[in-house]
Design an enzyme around this catalytic site. Structure first.
Site, PDB file in Angstrom:
ATOM      1  N   ASP A   1     -30.887 -11.586  96.782  1.00 29.67           N
ATOM      2  CA  ASP A   1     -30.605 -10.288  96.181  1.00 29.67           C
ATOM      3  C   ASP A   1     -30.025 -10.463  94.781  1.00 29.67           C
ATOM      4  O   ASP A   1     -29.165 -11.320  94.556  1.00 29.67           O
ATOM      5  CB  ASP A   1     -29.608  -9.540  97.090  1.00 29.67           C
ATOM      6  CG  ASP A   1     -29.362  -8.122  96.657  1.00 29.67           C
ATOM      7  OD1 ASP A   1     -30.303  -7.318  96.686  1.00 29.67           O
ATOM      8  OD2 ASP A   1     -28.202  -7.805  96.295  1.00 29.67           O
TER       9      ASP A   1
ATOM     10  N   GLU B   1     -34.903 -11.737  93.668  1.00 31.04           N
ATOM     11  CA  GLU B   1     -35.077 -10.401  93.091  1.00 31.04           C
ATOM     12  C   GLU B   1     -34.490 -10.400  91.680  1.00 31.04           C
ATOM     13  O   GLU B   1     -33.296 -10.627  91.504  1.00 31.04           O
ATOM     14  CB  GLU B   1     -34.369  -9.346  93.939  1.00 31.04           C
ATOM     15  CG  GLU B   1     -34.414  -7.956  93.324  1.00 31.04           C
ATOM     16  CD  GLU B   1     -33.363  -7.006  93.887  1.00 31.04           C
ATOM     17  OE1 GLU B   1     -33.636  -5.783  93.926  1.00 31.04           O
ATOM     18  OE2 GLU B   1     -32.274  -7.471  94.280  1.00 31.04           O
TER      19      GLU B   1
END
Length: 551
Positions: free
Chosen positions: A213, A281
Site C-alpha cells: 500500500d 501501489e
C-alpha cells in the site's frame, strides 16, 4: 445455488517468475463472504469461495488487510502486523486460506500497509509518551512553528493538514491519511528492521507475495521542506477527489524520497528465497509512471507496480492508452507494470466509464492482452456497477468528509452477491450487513451469471484462459502501439508465435489493413472477427486477435 463445474486443481508452481503476466484477483475480505453471520466477511468465508476463484483461472489472490486494527480505515490502520483481527478469524483461518489456495494452484498475496500504523499500535502508544523513550523516533515528530502552527504546509489525502498535535509530547506528528494513521519514520533503522521482521512472519507462514500500500509514501524529507504549489493546469484528481486541496500541491517532499529505494532493496532480498513477489501501489498524480519505472528497474527492487493511469475517471480512448503505454516504454522499459481498471478505492469502471456490455467485454480482453500483469477486483467478473449507498449507510470516513461532492469508496465495497434469491445475496445470514447489499446487484449474482451463457463472467473466464494459453500475452514483447480510426493496434510476440491485437474503442465501424503474413484466427470465444482479403472489419467495441507462427 447453481453447482458449477470447477477446473481441476493445478500443480502448485514454485517458479520464481510466476508473477510475470499473472492475473491477480483482489478480495476485499469485509465484503466477500461472511461465515459467522455477523454481517462482515472473513477468512473462513474466503476459504469457502476459493473453488469459485480457482474456476476463473486466475494465478493469485490479493487479500486486502485483515490484521488487528481499530478499523478507522477498515484495516489500513494496523495495530498488530502479525495477527488476524478477530472479526476476520484467527491465524489458523489464514493458514487454511494458504492451504486451500495452494491446493488449487492459486498463489496468495496479502496487503501490507507499511507507510503508517494505527495510533493504537503499541509502537505509537510508546512513541507518543515522551521524546526520550525507546520508540520516540519511530514516527515522524516535529516541533510547532513559533506561532504554534504545523511545521510545514503538507496536506493529508483525507483532508486538511498532514500534521496532528500531541499534547503529551507537545509536538506534531505526521499523518498522510487519517489523523489516527501516524506515519512511520523510515529514517529510523529500527523501524525498517521491525517491518522486515513482520514481512518475514508472513513469508514463513506461506504467503507468495505482497501488495504494498502507498509504496511511495514510506519516506519523507528529513528537512521537512514545504511542498511547492502546483499550477492549476497541472492539477490531477486521480489520487484525491477534485474537491480536495491535496491536488493543489506538488508533493515533492512529503513522499517519493530517493532513499526509499534502499529499503525496497532490503525487502526484495528478504523475499527472494521464498520466490515471493511484490506489487506496489504508486500514488502520485504527476509522476506515477516515472516512479513505477524507478521502483521496478532491474532485479533488486520491486517485481511490479501499478499507477493510476487506467484507474482514471475518463473513459480511455485508443489515443490515451497508446500514450500511457508509450510513457511506460519511455520511463519503465526496464520494469514491470500491473494494470487494473477497478479496485477498492475507485468507482467501479463500468460506472466510472459508462460502459455498454460490449465495451466491458472489449476492455476485459484488452487488459488480458496488455504487457504486464493484471488485477481484477471482486465482482468485476459479474459486471457489477457502482452501488448507490445512502449517506446514513456510509462507513468510509473519506466519503463522510467530502459528501456530497465526493461519495467516498463504499459504493465499490458493498458485499459480493452469490445468490439472487437471498436477501443478502448469499453473502451473510445477518439481519444487517456492514454495508447494505445492493438490490441492483442481485440480478447479477454468481448463481444467476453462471446459469446465463451470455453473462460477462463467462467472457472473463475465456479472456483469462486466452492469456494463460499464450505465453506471448503473459511475458512476450509488445510492439509500439498505433491508432487507426479509433482502434488500438499492436502485436505481442514470444515462444514461437506473434499475435496481432486490434481493439475498436469507438461506437463506429472500422476497417483496418492487416499486416502481410500468414495470420490465422485464434480459437477463442473472446474474438470472432477475421480478416478477408487483407482487410479487417471491426464493429463497435469489437476486438480481434490473430496468430501466426514464427520460425
Amino acid at each position: 445455488m447453481t453447482v458449477q463445474t470447477l477446473q481441476a486443481a493445478q500443480p502448485f508452481s514454485r517458479d520464481p517468475d510466476w508473477w510475470r503476466g499473472a492475473v491477480i484477483y483482489q478480495i476485499y475480505p469485509r465484503s466477500y463472504q461472511d461465515s459467522t453471520g455477523d454481517g462482515i466477511g472473513d477468512l473462513a468465508g474466503i476459504v469457502k469461495r476459493l473453488p469459485y476463484i480457482a474456476s476463473l483461472g486466475v494465478d493469485a489472490i490479493w487479500i486486502s488487510p485483515f490484521f488487528t486494527s481499530p478499523m478507522k480505515d477498515f484495516g489500513y490502520d494496523v495495530s498488530d502486523y502479525c495477527d488476524v483481527d478477530p472479526m476476520f478469524g484467527q491465524l489458523s483461518d489464514f493458514d487454511a486460506v494458504i492451504e486451500t489456495a495452494h491446493a488449487y494452484g492459486v498463489k496468495v498475496m496479502i496487503d501490507l500497509v507499511m507507510s503508517h500504523t494505527s495510533d493504537q499500535h503499541p509502537w505509537f502508544v510508546e512513541s507518543a509518551k515522551s521524546t526520550d523513550n525507546d520508540k520516540a523516533n519511530w514516527y515522524v515528530w516535529a516541533d510547532a512553528k513559533p506561532d504554534g502552527t504545523p511545521p510545514n504546509n503538507w496536506l493529508s489525502i483525507f483532508g486538511g493538514s498532514a500534521w496532528q498535535w500531541s499534547p503529551a509530547r507537545m509536538q506534531y506528528f505526521l499523518h498522510n491519511f487519517l489523523t489516527s494513521q501516524p506515519d512511520l519514520n523510515f529514517h529510523e533503522p529500527a523501524v525498517q528492521e521491525a517491518l522486515l521482521d513482520a514481512s518475514k512472519f508472513w513469508l514463513e507462514r506461506g504467503v507468495d507475495g505482497f501488495r504494498l500500500d502507498t509504496i511511495n509514501f514510506y519516506m519523507h524529507d528529513a528537512e521537512l521542506r514545504d511542498n511547492p504549489a502546483l499550477p492549476t493546469d497541472q492539477r490531477n484528481s486521480s489520487i484525491a477527489p477534485a474537491v480536495n486541496p491535496y491536488n493543489w500541491q506538488e508533493h515533492l517532499y512529503s513522499k517519493n524520497h530517493p532513499d526509499n529505494l534502499k529499503f525496497l532493496r532490503k525487502l526484495r532480498a528478504l523475499m527472494q528465497p521464498y520466490n515471493a513477489a511484490a506489487v506496489g501501489e504508486v500514488g502520485d498524480a504527476q509522476r506515477g509512471l516515472e516512479i513505477l519505472g524507478e521502483y521496478t528497474a532491474g532485479d533488486d527492487l520491486m517485481h511490479m507496480c501499478y499507477a493510476f493511469e487506467l484507474l482514471s475517471g475518463d473513459k480511455p480512448t485508443a489515443e490515451y492508452i497508446k500514450d500511457v503505454m508509450d510513457q511506460v516504454d519511455d520511463v519503465a522499459s526496464d520494469g514491470w507494470a500491473c494494470w487494473a481498471f477497478s479496485n477498492h478505492d475507485v468507482v467501479r469502471h463500468p460506472s466510472r466509464w459508462n460502459l455498454s456490455d460490449d465495451a466491458q467485454r472489449m476492455f476485459t480482453t484488452l487488459m488480458m492482452c496488455l504487457k504486464g500483469s493484471a488485477c481484477i477486483y471482486q465482482g468485476e467478473e459479474l459486471g457489477l456497477a457502482e452501488a448507490d449507498v445512502a449517506f446514513e449507510d456510509l462507513q468510509d470516513p473519506y466519503g463522510i468528509e467530502f459528501w456530497p461532492e465526493f461519495k467516498g469508496r463504499d459504493g465499490c465495497r458493498t458485499p459480493m452477491v452469490w445468490e439472487s434469491s437471498n436477501q443478502n445475496g448469499g453473502f451473510s445470514t445477518a439481519d444487517k450487513t456492514w454495508l447494505p447489499v445492493s438490490a441492483d446487484h442481485l440480478s447479477q449474482s454468481v448463481a444467476q451469471s453462471e446459469a446465463d451463457a451470455g453473462s460477462i463472467i463467462h467472457h472473463y473466464r475465456c479472456a483469462i484462459a486466452l492469456r494463460q494459453a499464450h505465453e506471448a500475452l503473459k511475458t512476450g514483447t509488445c510492439s509500439p502501439m498505433s491508432v487507426d480510426q479509433g482502434c488500438l493496434v499492436f502485436t505481442r510476440a514470444g515462444c514461437g508465435e506473434e499475435l496481432y491485437c486490434a481493439f475498436n474503442l469507438t461506437d463506429d465501424n472500422a476497417t483496418l489493413e492487416v499486416p502481410v503474413g500468414d495470420w490465422q484466427a485464434i480459437d477463442s470465444a473472446v474474438t470472432e472477427a477475421a480478416p478477408q482479403g487483407g482487410k479487417l472489419n471491426l464493429g463497435p467495441w469489437q476486438p480481434c486477435i490473430l496468430q501466426r507462427k514464427l520460425t
